[in-house]
Design a protein around this motif. Structure first.
Motif, mmCIF file in Angstrom:
data_model
loop_
_atom_site.group_PDB
_atom_site.id
_atom_site.type_symbol
_atom_site.label_atom_id
_atom_site.label_comp_id
_atom_site.label_asym_id
_atom_site.label_seq_id
_atom_site.Cartn_x
_atom_site.Cartn_y
_atom_site.Cartn_z
ATOM 1 N N GLU A 1 -10.033 -0.772 -0.643
ATOM 2 C CA GLU A 1 -9.041 0.139 -0.078
ATOM 3 C C GLU A 1 -9.248 1.545 -0.639
ATOM 4 O O GLU A 1 -9.431 1.711 -1.853
ATOM 5 N N ILE B 1 -3.989 -2.330 -9.112
ATOM 6 C CA ILE B 1 -4.896 -2.343 -7.964
ATOM 7 C C ILE B 1 -6.174 -3.122 -8.269
ATOM 8 O O ILE B 1 -6.671 -3.882 -7.432
ATOM 9 N N SER C 1 -5.830 -6.877 -7.876
ATOM 10 C CA SER C 1 -5.510 -7.404 -6.544
ATOM 11 C C SER C 1 -6.743 -7.404 -5.647
ATOM 12 O O SER C 1 -7.258 -6.330 -5.312
ATOM 13 N N ARG D 1 -7.665 2.750 -3.937
ATOM 14 C CA ARG D 1 -8.265 2.346 -5.212
ATOM 15 C C ARG D 1 -9.251 3.413 -5.687
ATOM 16 O O ARG D 1 -9.286 3.761 -6.882
ATOM 17 N N LEU E 1 0.812 -1.215 0.000
ATOM 18 C CA LEU E 1 0.000 0.000 0.000
ATOM 19 C C LEU E 1 0.846 1.266 0.000
ATOM 20 O O LEU E 1 0.582 2.219 -0.749
ATOM 21 N N TYR F 1 -7.014 -4.994 -2.618
ATOM 22 C CA TYR F 1 -7.314 -3.574 -2.779
ATOM 23 C C TYR F 1 -8.781 -3.299 -3.106
ATOM 24 O O TYR F 1 -9.145 -2.155 -3.382
#
Length: 343
Positions: free
Chosen positions: A233, A224, A227, A236, A191, A230
């Protein structure tokens, strides 16, 4: 029709604190955030300030006191009181220090210095901001090391500072050093590494290098989105918001709408449906849908954004007024379509 850019573009430092600085504190399982933290971004600033001050009168751990003081400073800043914000963060700094033996304390102290420097720049005191950052970097490098995470944090902020000052060489050097620190110590897809790469892309925008910036945001979005870690998150949402804004400028309205919609879903999951940050995505989505001619969906998105901002910030806040103007433009377009003679 007005278009509200991502807060990192228009209110670079005030609105980026939550993401660009590391999280205030990682709460242990079963430990709830303070009422002060819960209030910030969801209630008007005066209410947050009152809540934070009240909590500071209680018996608190050092970590909790720092978190509350940090949040209080941000609430002051949201009311355009930079001096009070800086004073509050200086007070919080007394409870932490840069030390090889205590990484958490080191990063906490460094983060507070970064907030002070960012606020000095926001208050149009760039020389003081630069001097403060350089002093902080010198202290960190001497106390912890050139390749410490704290040093990477300061270099990242210096990159942003120099980009805003149109000092390209200095900005590129600082961002490069920050990325090296995070990639070596935490990995290429961590991150913190993604954050400094995003900040570099934003710095390119600040320096007018829009094509390069869009290319970097596209790469970050692909990493991102691929994944699962993410999925919800906040970073993103930030990356997709920037990418969507650049796509909208290039009249790629469908791509922009898809990215704004995804950013909205992330923020709703991360912050809740009534958070100011969620309202930003709704406002952006409403704007691009208006430009794409989807007036019904645009009205729905902008109406939600208006209610959130009006309730949290008041009817006369600039963000509320901006969304109100956007909504008025949509309604006017709807009325014009209704009154247009059928051919």
């Amino acid at each position: 029709m007005p278009i509200t850019r991502s807060p990192l573009l228009s209110l670079r430092f005030i609105c980026s604190f939550v993401l660009l600085a590391p999280a205030l504190v990682t709460h242990a399982a079963g430990v709830s955030p303070s009422r002060c933290e819960q209030s910030f971004g969801k209630e008007v600033a005066n209410s947050t300030i009152e809540t934070c001050r009240l909590e500071l009168t209680n018996s608190l751990t050092t970590t909790k006191r720092i978190v509350i003081l940090e949040t209080l400073g941000k609430a002051y800043l949201s009311q355009n009181e930079p001096d009070l914000a800086i004073t509050t963060w200086k007070e919080a700094s007394q409870y932490a220090r840069p030390s090889r033996e205590d990484a958490v304390s080191s990063e906490t102290w460094t983060r507070l210095q970064v907030l002070i420097a960012q606020t000095l720049l926001q208050a149009e005191q760039p020389q003081k901001a630069e001097a403060h950052l350089n002093r902080t970097l010198s202290t960190v490098e001497q106390s912890i090391g050139r390749y410490s995470l704290s040093a990477g944090m300061v270099q990242d902020t210096l990159g942003t500072f120099y980009a805003l000052q149109a000092k390209a060489d200095e900005a590129e050097k600082a961002f490069k050093l920050s990325r090296i620190v995070y990639e070596i110590r935490m990995g290429k897809t961590h991150l913190r590494t993604m954050e400094t790469r995003m900040n570099h892309a934003v710095g390119l925008l600040d320096m007018g290098r829009e094509t390069e910036a869009q290319e970097q945001f596209q790469v970050l979005a692909e990493i991102i989105n691929a994944s699962p870690a993410y999925k919800n998150e906040p970073i993103r949402a930030e990356v997709l918001t920037f990418l969507g804004t650049l796509q909208m400028r290039g009249d790629k309205l469908l791509e922009a709408a898809n990215n704004y919609q995804a950013a909205y879903e992330v923020r709703q999951a991360a912050f809740g449906p009534n958070d100011i940050r969620t309202s930003q995505s709704l406002n952006n989505l409403g704007v691009v849908l208006y430009r794409a001619g989807d007036l019904k969906r645009s009205e729905v998105a902008l109406s939600k954004a208006y209610v959130i901002r009006s309730d949290a910030l008041g009817s006369q806040d600039p963000l509320t007024l901006s969304t109100q103007k956007n909504l008025q433009a949509v309604i006017a377009a709807q009325n014009a379509a209704k009154n247009s003679p059928v051919r």
